[in-house]
Write a protein that holds these residues in place. Structure first.
Motif, mmCIF file in Angstrom:
data_model
loop_
_atom_site.group_PDB
_atom_site.id
_atom_site.type_symbol
_atom_site.label_atom_id
_atom_site.label_comp_id
_atom_site.label_asym_id
_atom_site.label_seq_id
_atom_site.Cartn_x
_atom_site.Cartn_y
_atom_site.Cartn_z
ATOM 1 N N THR A 185 10.995 13.510 13.670
ATOM 2 C CA THR A 185 11.503 14.770 13.130
ATOM 3 C C THR A 185 10.553 15.933 13.398
ATOM 4 O OG1 THR A 185 10.551 14.244 10.969
ATOM 5 C CG2 THR A 185 12.862 13.661 11.320
ATOM 6 N N ILE A 223 19.894 19.407 20.448
ATOM 7 C CA ILE A 223 19.616 19.810 19.075
ATOM 8 C C ILE A 223 19.894 21.310 19.012
ATOM 9 C CG2 ILE A 223 17.904 19.919 17.231
ATOM 10 C CD1 ILE A 223 18.552 17.042 18.146
ATOM 11 N N GLN A 251 11.776 11.193 19.302
ATOM 12 C CA GLN A 251 12.671 10.759 18.230
ATOM 13 C C GLN A 251 12.163 11.162 16.847
ATOM 14 O OE1 GLN A 251 11.584 8.581 20.717
ATOM 15 N NE2 GLN A 251 13.432 9.016 21.885
ATOM 16 N N ARG A 311 20.418 14.186 24.412
ATOM 17 C CA ARG A 311 20.958 14.769 23.185
ATOM 18 C C ARG A 311 20.523 16.224 23.061
ATOM 19 N NH1 ARG A 311 19.029 11.985 18.270
ATOM 20 N NH2 ARG A 311 17.288 11.371 19.581
ATOM 21 N N SER A 325 17.746 26.207 15.328
ATOM 22 C CA SER A 325 17.597 26.264 13.882
ATOM 23 C C SER A 325 17.159 27.644 13.407
ATOM 24 C CB SER A 325 16.574 25.226 13.414
ATOM 25 O OG SER A 325 15.324 25.474 14.013
ATOM 26 N N GLY A 356 16.435 25.815 20.059
ATOM 27 C CA GLY A 356 17.260 24.694 20.480
ATOM 28 C C GLY A 356 16.401 23.720 21.275
ATOM 29 N N GLU A 357 16.872 22.474 21.380
ATOM 30 C CA GLU A 357 16.104 21.443 22.083
ATOM 31 C C GLU A 357 17.024 20.569 22.916
ATOM 32 O OE1 GLU A 357 13.911 19.171 19.184
ATOM 33 O OE2 GLU A 357 13.546 20.974 18.020
#
Length: 68
Positions: free
Chosen positions: A14, A53, A12, A51, A56, A44-45
Motif C-alpha cells: 500500500t 490505480i 503490491q 493494473r 488520488s 495515478g499509477e
C-alpha cells in the motif's frame, strides 16, 4: 528489482509510492520507481502487472469546469 537497503516497498504494498525513482521525466509527467511502478504527476499509477490505480489527488479549481 530493488537493491536498496532496507528494500523499498513492493509494487503490491500500500506504500508502493515510497520506493525510490530510477527515472524521472517531469516534462512528461511521470516517474519510474525501483519497484516497477509508473507514478504519474496526477498521482495515478500503472503497476507492473498492468493494473491501473486511479489518481488520488483531489480536483483543483483548474480541473473543474462550470456551465454558464
Amino acid at each position: 528489482m530493488c537493491q536498496h537497503q532496507p528494500p523499498c516497498p513492493t509494487a503490491q504494498s500500500t506504500d508502493r509510492e515510497a520506493a525510490r525513482p530510477v527515472a524521472h521525466h517531469p516534462e512528461q509527467g511521470w516517474s519510474l520507481l525501483c519497484n516497477g511502478v509508473l507514478l504519474f504527476e496526477d498521482t495515478g499509477e500503472l503497476l507492473p502487472d498492468g493494473r491501473i490505480i486511479a489518481p488520488s489527488r483531489p480536483p483543483t479549481a483548474d480541473d473543474v469546469t462550470t456551465a454558464a
